[in-house]
Design a protein around this motif. Structure first.
Motif, PDB file in Angstrom:
ATOM      1  N   ARG A 101      37.866  36.975  38.480  1.00 28.78           N
ATOM      2  CA  ARG A 101      38.690  38.109  38.900  1.00 28.78           C
ATOM      3  C   ARG A 101      39.947  38.217  38.044  1.00 28.78           C
ATOM      4  NH1 ARG A 101      37.727  42.467  41.062  1.00 28.78           N
ATOM      5  NH2 ARG A 101      36.613  41.486  42.801  1.00 28.78           N
ATOM      6  N   GLY A 102      40.560  37.088  37.709  1.00 38.35           N
ATOM      7  CA  GLY A 102      41.772  37.124  36.912  1.00 38.35           C
ATOM      8  C   GLY A 102      41.551  37.676  35.525  1.00 38.35           C
ATOM      9  N   VAL A 103      40.478  37.225  34.854  1.00 40.69           N
ATOM     10  CA  VAL A 103      40.195  37.714  33.500  1.00 40.69           C
ATOM     11  C   VAL A 103      39.884  39.201  33.522  1.00 40.69           C
ATOM     12  CG1 VAL A 103      38.570  37.579  31.569  1.00 40.69           C
ATOM     13  CG2 VAL A 103      39.446  35.475  32.616  1.00 40.69           C
ATOM     14  N   SER A 104      39.074  39.652  34.487  1.00 37.14           N
ATOM     15  CA  SER A 104      38.723  41.071  34.548  1.00 37.14           C
ATOM     16  C   SER A 104      39.960  41.924  34.818  1.00 37.14           C
ATOM     17  CB  SER A 104      37.651  41.323  35.612  1.00 37.14           C
ATOM     18  OG  SER A 104      38.141  41.022  36.911  1.00 37.14           O
ATOM     19  N   SER A 105      40.887  41.423  35.626  1.00 38.58           N
ATOM     20  CA  SER A 105      42.110  42.176  35.907  1.00 38.58           C
ATOM     21  C   SER A 105      42.979  42.291  34.658  1.00 38.58           C
ATOM     22  CB  SER A 105      42.899  41.499  37.035  1.00 38.58           C
ATOM     23  OG  SER A 105      42.163  41.503  38.248  1.00 38.58           O
ATOM     24  N   VAL A 106      43.113  41.186  33.912  1.00 41.92           N
ATOM     25  CA  VAL A 106      43.909  41.219  32.678  1.00 41.92           C
ATOM     26  C   VAL A 106      43.286  42.178  31.673  1.00 41.92           C
ATOM     27  CG1 VAL A 106      44.606  39.863  30.660  1.00 41.92           C
ATOM     28  CG2 VAL A 106      44.881  38.911  32.955  1.00 41.92           C
ATOM     29  N   LEU A 107      41.959  42.140  31.526  1.00 45.86           N
ATOM     30  CA  LEU A 107      41.291  43.041  30.594  1.00 45.86           C
ATOM     31  C   LEU A 107      41.464  44.502  31.016  1.00 45.86           C
ATOM     32  CD1 LEU A 107      37.991  41.054  29.926  1.00 45.86           C
ATOM     33  CD2 LEU A 107      39.854  41.459  28.299  1.00 45.86           C
ATOM     34  N   ALA A 108      41.432  44.761  32.319  1.00 49.13           N
ATOM     35  CA  ALA A 108      41.615  46.130  32.803  1.00 49.13           C
ATOM     36  C   ALA A 108      43.017  46.638  32.484  1.00 49.13           C
ATOM     37  CB  ALA A 108      41.358  46.193  34.307  1.00 49.13           C
ATOM     38  N   VAL A 109      44.020  45.780  32.650  1.00 49.36           N
ATOM     39  CA  VAL A 109      45.399  46.172  32.346  1.00 49.36           C
ATOM     40  C   VAL A 109      45.574  46.415  30.847  1.00 49.36           C
ATOM     41  CG1 VAL A 109      47.792  45.378  32.313  1.00 49.36           C
ATOM     42  CG2 VAL A 109      46.403  45.072  34.371  1.00 49.36           C
ATOM     43  N   LEU A 110      45.063  45.487  30.029  1.00 52.49           N
ATOM     44  CA  LEU A 110      45.195  45.642  28.576  1.00 52.49           C
ATOM     45  C   LEU A 110      44.476  46.899  28.090  1.00 52.49           C
ATOM     46  CD1 LEU A 110      44.714  41.949  27.363  1.00 52.49           C
ATOM     47  CD2 LEU A 110      46.844  43.263  27.434  1.00 52.49           C
ATOM     48  N   GLY A 111      43.280  47.156  28.620  1.00 49.78           N
ATOM     49  CA  GLY A 111      42.562  48.371  28.242  1.00 49.78           C
ATOM     50  C   GLY A 111      43.316  49.625  28.635  1.00 49.78           C
ATOM     51  N   SER A 112      43.940  49.605  29.813  1.00 50.42           N
ATOM     52  CA  SER A 112      44.720  50.762  30.257  1.00 50.42           C
ATOM     53  C   SER A 112      45.927  50.992  29.359  1.00 50.42           C
ATOM     54  CB  SER A 112      45.186  50.550  31.702  1.00 50.42           C
ATOM     55  OG  SER A 112      44.096  50.405  32.583  1.00 50.42           O
ATOM     56  N   MET A 113      46.553  49.904  28.878  1.00 49.90           N
ATOM     57  CA  MET A 113      47.726  50.022  28.013  1.00 49.90           C
ATOM     58  C   MET A 113      47.404  50.704  26.691  1.00 49.90           C
ATOM     59  SD  MET A 113      49.372  46.266  28.847  1.00 49.90           S
ATOM     60  CE  MET A 113      50.366  46.201  27.387  1.00 49.90           C
ATOM     61  N   ALA A 114      46.111  50.779  26.339  1.00 47.99           N
ATOM     62  CA  ALA A 114      45.728  51.445  25.095  1.00 47.99           C
ATOM     63  C   ALA A 114      45.932  52.948  25.149  1.00 47.99           C
ATOM     64  CB  ALA A 114      44.263  51.133  24.769  1.00 47.99           C
ATOM     65  N   GLY A 115      46.036  53.519  26.354  1.00 52.39           N
ATOM     66  CA  GLY A 115      46.287  54.952  26.472  1.00 52.39           C
ATOM     67  C   GLY A 115      45.080  55.825  26.198  1.00 52.39           C
ATOM     68  N   GLN A 116      43.871  55.288  26.392  1.00 50.62           N
ATOM     69  CA  GLN A 116      42.660  56.056  26.113  1.00 50.62           C
ATOM     70  C   GLN A 116      41.984  56.580  27.370  1.00 50.62           C
ATOM     71  OE1 GLN A 116      40.010  54.161  23.356  1.00 50.62           O
ATOM     72  NE2 GLN A 116      41.636  53.722  21.902  1.00 50.62           N
ATOM     73  N   GLY A 117      42.706  56.554  28.483  1.00 53.64           N
ATOM     74  CA  GLY A 117      42.163  57.064  29.731  1.00 53.64           C
ATOM     75  C   GLY A 117      42.055  55.967  30.769  1.00 53.64           C
ATOM     76  N   GLY A 118      42.043  56.380  32.025  1.00 56.99           N
ATOM     77  CA  GLY A 118      41.887  55.425  33.104  1.00 56.99           C
ATOM     78  C   GLY A 118      40.543  54.722  33.030  1.00 56.99           C
ATOM     79  N   MET A 119      40.488  53.496  33.556  1.00 56.64           N
ATOM     80  CA  MET A 119      39.305  52.658  33.433  1.00 56.64           C
ATOM     81  C   MET A 119      38.056  53.330  34.003  1.00 56.64           C
ATOM     82  SD  MET A 119      38.669  48.963  35.205  1.00 56.64           S
ATOM     83  CE  MET A 119      38.957  49.748  36.798  1.00 56.64           C
ATOM     84  N   VAL A 120      38.138  53.854  35.214  1.00 59.50           N
ATOM     85  CA  VAL A 120      36.951  54.422  35.864  1.00 59.50           C
ATOM     86  C   VAL A 120      36.470  55.652  35.101  1.00 59.50           C
ATOM     87  CG1 VAL A 120      36.046  55.416  37.993  1.00 59.50           C
ATOM     88  CG2 VAL A 120      37.656  53.507  38.110  1.00 59.50           C
ATOM     89  N   SER A 121      37.391  56.508  34.691  1.00 55.45           N
ATOM     90  CA  SER A 121      37.001  57.709  33.940  1.00 55.45           C
ATOM     91  C   SER A 121      36.399  57.331  32.587  1.00 55.45           C
ATOM     92  CB  SER A 121      38.214  58.614  33.728  1.00 55.45           C
ATOM     93  OG  SER A 121      38.716  59.085  34.956  1.00 55.45           O
ATOM     94  N   TRP A 122      37.002  56.353  31.912  1.00 55.94           N
ATOM     95  CA  TRP A 122      36.497  55.906  30.613  1.00 55.94           C
ATOM     96  C   TRP A 122      35.072  55.394  30.753  1.00 55.94           C
ATOM     97  CZ3 TRP A 122      34.374  52.367  27.436  1.00 55.94           C
ATOM     98  CH2 TRP A 122      34.684  52.389  26.066  1.00 55.94           C
TER      99      TRP A 122
END
Length: 336
Positions: A101-122
């Motif tokens: 859970r911790g790794v997936s949460s960190v990856l979700a935050v880092l991916g969101s910081m890229a500014g390419q759209g929200g995780m679910v929409s992406w």
């Protein structure tokens, strides 16, 4: 009446019971409200980084580009880029491995910081892309704008950049129900705007503290924030555009994905795009140890630390069975 029923999620009455039957779930949605959100995101996260990059070049007359700016640009690009390729793409979209859970949460935050759209929409958009790749319904194919030079140029412009202004929105209830059911990830996804701001705030603070000046803070914001978003965006968009038109192929597939192995490091492994389309469940896009795939290197490192498991790498025999014989594939070229 039929339109009202469809909008309400109700179809015709059941012939036997007289009860209303639910209409089939729509795969895409389109409304003025959604299009306004798309235009806003396009302006905030696609146009402003371009302006920020121009401003960064102009700001060089005030504050020179130094090791701090280089370090912020490179480190923030690497962290957010891995968030996209390992988190958004390989983990959340294709479930190519499992993690904590911790790794997936960190990856979700880092991916969101890229500014390419929200995780679910992406994720929903990318799953839609695989379902309809280079056919009607593909949100960013370069191969649906007609033939000839003009059609190819229009297709490249659409797939690389312009499609984000306005497009049909994949129904997340259809394409990403697994993410909607995951409450922790859904909470992270709902805070997408805050994570983008965090990705801008971190280099701003670092630049300000290193130089101990407002000019250093602005320089950090520009190079570690807006320029970084600009660079990463165009790297990822090039996968959508150029690597569905140019490159090499080794496997039999109905779509027109291509490999661009020379860009393996720059794209963190994403340029093995044809390999990925042939084996979308694989966490390795290179499919061989000698093909540069930094995203897979991170997953293998996590696995060595006990933080990733169930890596669905296809067997050598399965890869060989899908490969087009060299004599039959000379028109498109072998994999590089």
């Amino acid at each position: 009446m039929a339109d009202i029923q469809r909008a309400a999620g109700i179809s015709n009455l059941d012939a036997d019971t007289g009860d209303a039957r639910p209409a089939p779930r729509r795969k895409t949605l389109s409304s003025p409200y959604l299009h306004r959100l798309q235009r806003r995101h396009f302006l905030l996260f696609d146009i402003i980084p371009i302006l920020g990059t121009i401003a960064a070049l102009g700001f060089l007359t005030v504050h020179p580009f130094g090791f701090t700016e280089l370090g912020l640009l490179a480190s923030m690009w690497l962290l957010t880029g891995l968030g996209v390729t390992v988190g958004y793409h390989r983990l959340f979209t294709h479930r190519t491995f499992r993690t904590t859970r911790g790794v997936s949460s960190v990856l979700a935050v880092l991916g969101s910081m890229a500014g390419q759209g929200g995780m679910v929409s992406w994720v929903a958009l990318h799953r839609r892309h695989h379902e309809c790749s280079d056919r009607a319904g593909d949100p960013h194919s370069p191969n649906l704008a007609g033939g000839g030079l003009r059609g190819r140029l229009r297709g490249l412009a659409h797939s690389h950049f312009l499609w984000m202004r306005r497009h049909e929105y994949p129904n997340i209830a259809h394409y990403a129900p697994d993410l909607l059911r995951d409450r922790a990830l859904a909470r992270i996804g709902r805070r997408y705007d805050y994570w983008v701001l965090l990705g801008l705030l971190i280099p701003t603070l670092v630049g300000g503290l290193v130089y101990w000046s407002w000019a250093g803070a602005v320089s950090g914001l520009l190079w570690g924030g807006l320029v970084r978003i600009f660079v990463l965006e165009h790297i990822i968009w090039s996968i959508n555009s150029f690597l569905h038109m140019f490159g090499t192929r080794a496997f039999d597939s109905r779509e027109n994905s291509r490999n661009g192995g020379v860009f393996g490091l720059l794209t963190l492994g994403e340029s093995w795009h044809h390999n990925h389309h042939a084996f979308p469940e694989s966490p390795s896009f290179g499919l061989a140890w000698y093909r540069l795939d930094p995203g897979y290197w991170l997953i293998r490192t996590l696995a060595a630390c006990g933080l990733a498991w169930d890596l669905k790498v296809p067997s050598t025999e399965r890869i060989a069975a899908r490969r087009v014989p060299r004599t039959a594939g000379t028109a498109t070229g072998p994999a590089t």
